[in-house]
Design an enzyme around this catalytic site. Structure first.
Site, PDB file in Angstrom:
ATOM      1  N   GLY A 116       0.825  -1.195   0.000  1.00 27.62           N
ATOM      2  CA  GLY A 116       0.000   0.000   0.000  1.00 27.62           C
ATOM      3  C   GLY A 116       0.858   1.242   0.000  1.00 27.62           C
ATOM      4  O   GLY A 116       2.081   1.191   0.019  1.00 27.62           O
ATOM      5  N   GLY A 156       0.722   5.632   1.251  1.00 29.23           N
ATOM      6  CA  GLY A 156       0.059   6.739   1.909  1.00 29.23           C
ATOM      7  C   GLY A 156       0.765   8.032   1.614  1.00 29.23           C
ATOM      8  O   GLY A 156       1.611   8.118   0.715  1.00 29.23           O
ATOM      9  N   GLY A 157       0.440   9.070   2.378  1.00 28.65           N
ATOM     10  CA  GLY A 157       0.989  10.391   2.118  1.00 28.65           C
ATOM     11  C   GLY A 157       2.473  10.502   2.394  1.00 28.65           C
ATOM     12  O   GLY A 157       3.124  11.428   1.926  1.00 28.65           O
ATOM     13  N   MET A 158       3.040   9.570   3.181  1.00 31.27           N
ATOM     14  CA  MET A 158       4.446   9.680   3.538  1.00 31.27           C
ATOM     15  C   MET A 158       5.333   8.647   2.854  1.00 31.27           C
ATOM     16  O   MET A 158       6.540   8.803   2.839  1.00 31.27           O
ATOM     17  CB  MET A 158       4.618   9.571   5.055  1.00 31.27           C
ATOM     18  CG  MET A 158       3.986  10.740   5.800  1.00 31.27           C
ATOM     19  SD  MET A 158       4.208  10.612   7.586  1.00 31.27           S
ATOM     20  CE  MET A 158       5.985  10.786   7.698  1.00 31.27           C
ATOM     21  N   GLY A 159       4.764   7.587   2.327  1.00 33.34           N
ATOM     22  CA  GLY A 159       5.615   6.611   1.677  1.00 33.34           C
ATOM     23  C   GLY A 159       4.890   5.344   1.304  1.00 33.34           C
ATOM     24  O   GLY A 159       3.656   5.295   1.304  1.00 33.34           O
ATOM     25  N   VAL A 203       4.508   0.969   1.647  1.00 27.63           N
ATOM     26  CA  VAL A 203       4.652  -0.157   2.561  1.00 27.63           C
ATOM     27  C   VAL A 203       4.812  -1.423   1.729  1.00 27.63           C
ATOM     28  O   VAL A 203       4.015  -1.683   0.826  1.00 27.63           O
ATOM     29  CB  VAL A 203       3.426  -0.295   3.490  1.00 27.63           C
ATOM     30  CG1 VAL A 203       3.644  -1.413   4.487  1.00 27.63           C
ATOM     31  CG2 VAL A 203       3.165   1.009   4.209  1.00 27.63           C
ATOM     32  N   LYS A 212       8.773   0.058   5.337  1.00 28.73           N
ATOM     33  CA  LYS A 212       8.218   1.330   4.868  1.00 28.73           C
ATOM     34  C   LYS A 212       9.324   2.189   4.300  1.00 28.73           C
ATOM     35  O   LYS A 212      10.347   2.401   4.956  1.00 28.73           O
ATOM     36  CB  LYS A 212       7.534   2.094   6.010  1.00 28.73           C
ATOM     37  CG  LYS A 212       6.358   1.348   6.616  1.00 28.73           C
ATOM     38  CD  LYS A 212       6.781   0.423   7.704  1.00 28.73           C
ATOM     39  CE  LYS A 212       5.576  -0.328   8.265  1.00 28.73           C
ATOM     40  NZ  LYS A 212       5.987  -1.356   9.240  1.00 28.73           N
ATOM     41  N   ASP A 241      -3.114   7.834  19.011  1.00 27.56           N
ATOM     42  CA  ASP A 241      -4.103   7.450  17.997  1.00 27.56           C
ATOM     43  C   ASP A 241      -4.514   5.990  18.146  1.00 27.56           C
ATOM     44  O   ASP A 241      -4.608   5.262  17.165  1.00 27.56           O
ATOM     45  CB  ASP A 241      -3.560   7.701  16.589  1.00 27.56           C
ATOM     46  CG  ASP A 241      -4.680   7.730  15.536  1.00 27.56           C
ATOM     47  OD1 ASP A 241      -5.809   8.091  15.905  1.00 27.56           O
ATOM     48  OD2 ASP A 241      -4.412   7.392  14.379  1.00 27.56           O
TER      49      ASP A 241
END
Length: 805
Positions: A14, A16-19, A21, A35, A129
Site C-alpha cells: 500500500g 500513503g501520504g508519507m511513503g 509499505v 516502509k 491514535d
C-alpha cells in the site's frame, strides 16, 4: 528481486501520504513490513530529523502486544523502517464477526491493550491514535500498531505547536481544546473509547461528520448504553471523563481489567481464529505468487542508497526490458475497458496495472473463484500492510489483508459458496490516491468536475477520467460551495479569523478574498470577530456570519463575549456591501433568500436554564440592513423565514418533518423506526429519501406516505452531510446510492457489513447495479453525470453502471 537494505521485497502492500509499505523477508526468511519514505520528504531536513527521533524512540518499545520495530535506515537516501509483520484482522474487521463483547472478553482485551500502552509509555512515548483499526488480532493476541504519530512527552520539537493528531471519536478532549499536552491520560481516554466501541457495537461519541463527533467529545456526551454491566459502565465513564487528572492511570486500567479477565483467550477461538488463518493464508498465497514470478535476483541492488536509480525507474511505471509494466501508479489506475464509448480519455499519467485487474466481469452473476488455477489458490481482493505510512505520522493507520476464498474441495478451510443471486455489476472507471482527507475532507461534484478538499488544498479533477484540472493551496477550509463559474471557500479555525476565498471554477485561480472588516464609522463592539463562521450565497451577494463558538469551556474562556456579525459581499468583486452586528450568541445555521438573511441563534444559558433558540431575520435590501421580528424557537429551521419559498424536509428526533418555508407551517410528520433519521432537504420527482440505522426509506413528498423501504442497505451520504453518518442519503440522476453487503448475503448494519455500493431506482426501489469497493468503507461520496465517486481508504474510486447489452 528488489531489496531495501537486507530485506527482500515480496510485494507492494500500500501507499500513503508519507511513503510506501512493502511486504518483505529478512535473510533468514522472517516476514516484515518495510516502509520507504517518498523522495520529496526525504529531502526535507526537518522531516529527516523527526523521522530519526521517532524511529529511535519506537525501537525502545518492547512488549508482547506491540508490533516490534526491527530496524531502520533514517540516513539512507530514501529513509526506511522495518517492523514486525502482523497477519490478522483489525478490531474494526473483527467487530463485525464478534458482535458486542461480554464482560469477560472485554476485560481480556482491555488488559492486553493496557499492557501495550504501558510498554509504549515506558519508552517515553504517548501513542495519541489508539483506535480499533490500529489493533490487529494475531495468533499471539492483539498487537498495537502505529507508534509513528506517537510523541515524546518531553520533546516539543517533534510536532508543531498546537498540532492536533488523532481520530475523531477516540481523541481526548484536552487535545482538541489545547488545554493540555499529550500525556498517558490521553491514551487511557482512547482505550476506553475503543473498549466502549467493542462493548456496545457503536462509537461512544456517535458517528457522522467529524466536527459533530468532536463536539460531542468535548462536551463529554459519551453513549455507554449497552455496556456489559453497571460496573463496566462506571469504569468506562471514569476513563472518559474530560479531566485528564480524574482518569485512572494505565496501571490502574491494567489491574482492573486483569482481575476480571477469563483464564482463556477468546481470540484463539473462532470466529477470530478463523479470520486469523484466513489472513495468514492470504499472506502465504501472496508470498507464493511473488516466488513464482521471481526468476533471478542475484543482480538486484543491495540497498536503497545504491538502488535509487533503479527504484526511480521502477516506480515510474516504465517497462523493464521491453515487456510488461512496473508497479501500479498511485496517482490514477484506469480500469481496462476496450469497448469504452463515452469518448473520455484517461489522464496522461495513468498506466494500466496488469497485476490488479479492476474491470468487472461482463456476466451478471459474480464468480468468486479463479478458473485454471489450483483449488487451494486464493484471490486477494484488497490488501494493505501491517502499518501503512500516512500523512498522520511515521507509521500511519493499519490496513490488513482482506480477501475472499473459493471453497476448497481438498478439505482446507474455505468460505461457503456465495449464493448465485443474479445482479448487474457496475464498472470501475478510474481510481486516484488522495491520501487521508481528514476532518476537513470534502468530495463534491460541480458540472463535469470533481472537487477534492484536503488539509492543504482544493483540487479539481476531471470527473470522467481523474485527470487533474487545477489545484489551489488552501489550509483550514471548513466549507466549500461551488456555484456557477465560481467556487467559494470558507477558511476558519481556532487560530485565525474567518476568511472567504472565491476561485475561478475553470482554472482555479483566486478571484477575490475577503476578511471580516467592519466599517470605520460603524458603532460596534471593539471585540474582534469570533473564529467560527457560516457563509451562504444569495444571487449576487455572498454572506459571511462570524461568531464565537460555545462548543467548550475553553472556547468560552478564550473567545469571551464576542458578538456575532454578518457581512455582505458582492459575489463578483468581493466588495463589502453591508454590515450588521448582533449580540453574544452562538450561531447554529443561516440562510439567505428573498432579500433576507436568517440567522439561527443559541443564546447563553441563564440561571442554569437552557438558552433560547430564536431565528433572527435581517432584511438586506438597500445599503443598510434592517432587522425584522425574530421567530421564537425558529433556529432549528433557518430556511423557514419571510423571504423563503418552497418546501424543505428536516429530521427531528425520530421523525421526518415537511415545512412550508414561506408560511413556516408543518405540512406532515412521519416517524421512522431505527433511531434518528437523516433526510434529503429537497424532493426528487416527488419523493424524499430518508435513512436510519435500519435502512433507507422513500417517502411521498406531499403526504409523507412510505413509497418503499429497504433494510438490506444503508445510507451512502453526500458531502453536504460531511460524509457517512449524519448526512442525507446521496441521490443523483434518478438513483439513490447506498452501502451494504454483497447481493444475496445477509448482514447487519455496521462496519463489518460493508462490501460495496448499490445504485437503487430512486422511485421504484429496484436495484440498478452493485459494485464492490476496496477499503474499510466509504467516508465521502459524490455523484453526477451517471458517475459515482467514493473516497475509501484514501483513494477515490469512480464507478458507473454496466455497459448496455
Amino acid at each position: 528481486m528488489e531489496r531495501v537494505a537486507g530485506y527482500r521485497i515480496v510485494a507492494l502492500l500500500g501507499e500513503g501520504g508519507m511513503g510506501r509499505v512493502h511486504l518483505a523477508r529478512t535473510a533468514s526468511g522472517r516476514l516484515a513490513a518495510v516502509k520507504t519514505v517518498h523522495e520529496h520528504l526525504a529531502t526535507d531536513p526537518l522531516f529527516r530529523e523527526r523521522f530519526r527521533r521517532e524511529t529511535l524512540a519506537a525501537r525502545a518499545v518492547a512488549g508482547p502486544f506491540t508490533a516490534a520495530v526491527l530496524d531502520a535506515g533514517p540516513d539512507a537516501v530514501r529513509p526506511w523502517l522495518a517492523t514486525e509483520f502482523c497477519a490478522g484482522p483489525t478490531l474494526t474487521e473483527a467487530a463485525g464477526a464478534l458482535g458486542p463483547l461480554g464482560a469477560g472478553p472485554l476485560a481480556g482485551l482491555g488488559a492486553a491493550l493496557a499492557e501495550a500502552l504501558a510498554s509504549i509509555h515506558r519508552a517515553g512515548l504517548v501513542h495519541r491514535d489508539l483506535k480499533p483499526s490500529n489493533v490487529v488480532l494475531t495468533r499471539g493476541g492483539p498487537k498495537v500498531l502505529d507508534f509513528g504519530i506517537a510523541r515524546r512527552a518531553a520533546d516539543e520539537t517533534l510536532t508543531g505547536t498546537g498540532e492536533v493528531i488523532g481520530s475523531p471519536g477516540f481523541i481526548a478532549p484536552e487535545l482538541l481544546t489545547a488545554d493540555d499536552e499529550p500525556s498517558p491520560a490521553a491514551d487511557v481516554f482512547a482505550l476506553a473509547a475503543l473498549l466502549a466501541r467493542m462493548a456496545t457495537g457503536r462509537p461512544p461519541f456517535g458517528s457522522g461528520p467529524a466536527h459533530q463527533v468532536l463536539y460531542r467529545t468535548v462536551r463529554g456526551e459519551a453513549d455507554l448504553d449497552g455496556s456489559p454491566t453497571r460496573e463496566w459502565r462506571a469504569f468506562l465513564a471514569s476513563c472518559l471523563t474530560g479531566d485528564p487528572a480524574g482518569r485512572p492511570t494505565v496501571a490502574d486500567v491494567l489491574d482492573w481489567c486483569a482481575e476480571r479477565s477469563p483464564a482463556d483467550t477468546w481470540w484463539e477461538r473462532d470466529p477470530v481464529a478463523g479470520l486469523v488463518r484466513d489472513h495468514e493464508n492470504g499472506v502465504a498465497a501472496l508470498v507464493a505468487d511473488a516466488a513464482d514470478g521471481s526468476r533471478d535476483d542475484a543482480d538486484a541492488p543491495a540497498d536503497t542508497d545504491e538502488a535509487d536509480e533503479a527504484d526511480d525507474a521502477h516506480e515510474s511505471g516504465a517497462p523493464e526490458g521491453g515487456a510488461g509494466v512496473g508497479p501500479a501508479p498511485v496517482d490514477a489506475v484506469p480500469a481496462p475497458s476496450p469497448s469504452r464509448t463515452d469518448g473520455a480519455r484517461p489522464p496522461t499519467d495513468a498506466v494500466p496495472y496488469r497485476a490488479r485487474p479492476v474491470a468487472a466481469p461482463r456476466d451478471a452473476v459474480p464468480y468468486d473463484g479463479e478458473p485454471g488455477r489450483g483449488p487451494a489458490r486464493r484471490r486477494l481482493l484488497a490488501f494493505g500492510g501491517a502499518a501503512l505510512l500516512t500523512g498522520g505520522g511515521l507509521l500511519g493507520g493499519a490496513a490488513l489483508l482482506r480477501r475472499t476464498e473459493k471453497n476448497d474441495p481438498t478439505g482446507g478451510r474455505g468460505a461457503s459458496p456465495a449464493p448465485r443471486t443474479r445482479w448487474a455489476r457496475g464498472r470501475l472507471l478510474w481510481t486516484r490516491t488522495v491520501g487521508d482527507l481528514g476532518p476537513a475532507g470534502r468530495v463534491l461534484r460541480h458540472g463535469s468536475a470533481l472537487l477534492i478538499t484536503d488539509a492543504a488544498a482544493v483540487t479539481a479533477l476531471d470527473a470522467a477520467t481523474g485527470a487533474v484540472r487545477w489545484r489551489h493551496p488552501a489550509r483550514g477550509v471548513t466549507a466549500v460551495r461551488p456555484l456557477g463559474n465560481q467556487v467559494h471557500l470558507l477558511l476558519s479555525g481556532l487560530l485565525f479569523a474567518p476568511e472567504l476565498l472565491t476561485l475561478d471554477a475553470r482554472r482555479g485561480h483566486l478571484r477575490w478574498s475577503a476578511l471580516p472588516d467592519r466599517p470605520a464609522n460603524a458603532q460596534t463592539s471593539p471585540a474582534p470577530d469570533g473564529q467560527s463562521a457560516f457563509f451562504t450565497v444569495d444571487g449576487g451577494t455572498t454572506v459571511l456570519v462570524s461568531y464565537a463558538s460555545d462548543a467548550s469551556l475553553w472556547a468560552k474562556r478564550s473567545l469571551g463575549d464576542r458578538p456575532w456579525r454578518a457581512y455582505g459581499f458582492d459575489s463578483r468583486t468581493g466588495r463589502t456591501l453591508w454590515f450588521h452586528e448582533g449580540t453574544r450568541a452562538a450561531v447554529t445555521g443561516i440562510d439567505a433568500a428573498g432579500g433576507r438573511l436568517a440567522v439561527g441563534l443559541r443564546l447563553p444559558a441563564r440561571n442554569g436554564a437552557p438558552g433560547e433558540e430564536p431565528l433572527f431575520v435581517l432584511r438586506t435590501t438597500g445599503a443598510t440592513p434592517r432587522p425584522e421580528p425574530e421567530i421564537p424557537g425558529g433556529a432549528p429551521y433557518p430556511h423557514a423565514h419571510p423571504g423563503a419559498s418552497g418546501i424543505r424536509y428536516y429530521a427531528r428526533d425520530s421523525r421526518v418533518v415537511a415545512i412550508d418555508l414561506a408560511a413556516r407551517r408543518t405540512l406532515w410528520r412521519r416517524t421512522l423506526e431505527g433511531g434518528s433519521p437523516t433526510v434529503t432537504p429537497t424532493a426528487t420527482d416527488g419523493v424524499v429519501h430518508a435513512a436510519t440505522a435500519d435502512g433507507v426509506t422513500a417517502l411521498d413528498a406531499r403526504s409523507g406516505r412510505v413509497r418503499w423501504s429497504r433494510t438490506d442497505v444503508w445510507r451512502l451520504t453526500s458531502d453536504d452531510g460531511g460524509g457517512i453518518g449524519d448526512g442525507p442519503p446521496l441521490v443523483a440522476d434518478g438513483a439513490v446510492y447506498a452501502t451494504g453487503p454483497e447481493p444475496g448475503h445477509e448482514a447487519k448494519s455496521g462496519e463489518g457489513a460493508f462490501w460495496g455500493v448499490h445504485a437503487l431506482d430512486a422511485l421504484r426501489e429496484r436495484r440498478l447495479w452493485s459494485v464492490p469497493v476496496e477499503g474499510d468503507g466509504p467516508s465521502l461520496a459524490a455523484a453526477g453525470g451517471g458517475l459515482l465517486h467514493v473516497c475509501a481508504g484514501g483513494t477515490v474510486q469512480t464507478f458507473t453502471g454496466p455497459e448496455p447489452a
